[in-house]
Design a protein around this motif. Structure first.
Motif, short mmCIF file in Angstrom:
data_model
loop_
_atom_site.label_atom_id
_atom_site.label_comp_id
_atom_site.label_asym_id
_atom_site.label_seq_id
_atom_site.Cartn_x
_atom_site.Cartn_y
_atom_site.Cartn_z
N GLU A 43 32.70 24.46 51.29
CA GLU A 43 33.92 24.80 50.56
C GLU A 43 34.38 26.19 50.99
O GLU A 43 33.58 27.07 51.28
N ILE A 44 35.69 26.39 51.05
CA ILE A 44 36.28 27.68 51.42
C ILE A 44 36.75 28.39 50.15
O ILE A 44 37.45 27.80 49.32
N ILE A 45 36.34 29.65 49.99
CA ILE A 45 36.80 30.47 48.88
C ILE A 45 37.33 31.78 49.44
O ILE A 45 37.08 32.11 50.60
N ASP A 46 38.09 32.52 48.63
CA ASP A 46 38.68 33.78 49.08
C ASP A 46 37.98 34.96 48.42
O ASP A 46 37.62 34.89 47.25
N GLU A 52 33.20 30.75 53.67
CA GLU A 52 32.70 29.37 53.61
C GLU A 52 31.32 29.37 52.97
O GLU A 52 30.49 30.23 53.25
N ILE A 53 31.09 28.39 52.09
CA ILE A 53 29.77 28.19 51.51
C ILE A 53 28.95 27.46 52.56
O ILE A 53 29.21 26.30 52.87
N ALA A 92 29.55 32.91 54.41
CA ALA A 92 29.81 33.37 55.77
C ALA A 92 31.32 33.38 55.96
O ALA A 92 32.05 32.69 55.25
N LEU A 93 31.79 34.18 56.91
CA LEU A 93 33.21 34.17 57.21
C LEU A 93 33.59 32.78 57.70
O LEU A 93 32.91 32.20 58.55
N ALA A 94 34.67 32.25 57.16
CA ALA A 94 35.13 30.92 57.57
C ALA A 94 35.67 31.01 59.00
O ALA A 94 36.28 32.02 59.37
#
Length: 59
Positions: A26-29, A38-39, A48-50
């Motif tokens: 999942e992507i969060i900000d 990114e999870i 981690a950085l998406a």
């Protein structure tokens, strides 16, 4: 009430709130630096950085 945990942003070290209901990939900000995160692992949660979205020129 949804439970949350706090993790450090890998970019700016600001605290990022993570819901207990997050899913793998999942992507969060990050509210501090606006990076997309990114999870990449659950239990424990790892951020981690998406990856950057790239144009797919060949298709």
């Amino acid at each position: 009430m949804t439970m949350t945990t706090l993790q450090a942003c890998p970019e700016c070290e600001d605290e990022v709130r993570i819901s207990q209901s997050v899913r793998l990939n999942e992507i969060i900000d990050c509210a501090g630096c606006r990076s997309e995160l990114e999870i990449v692992a659950l239990a424990p949660t790892v951020l981690a950085l998406a990856p950057e979205v790239e144009e797919d020129w060949g298709e």
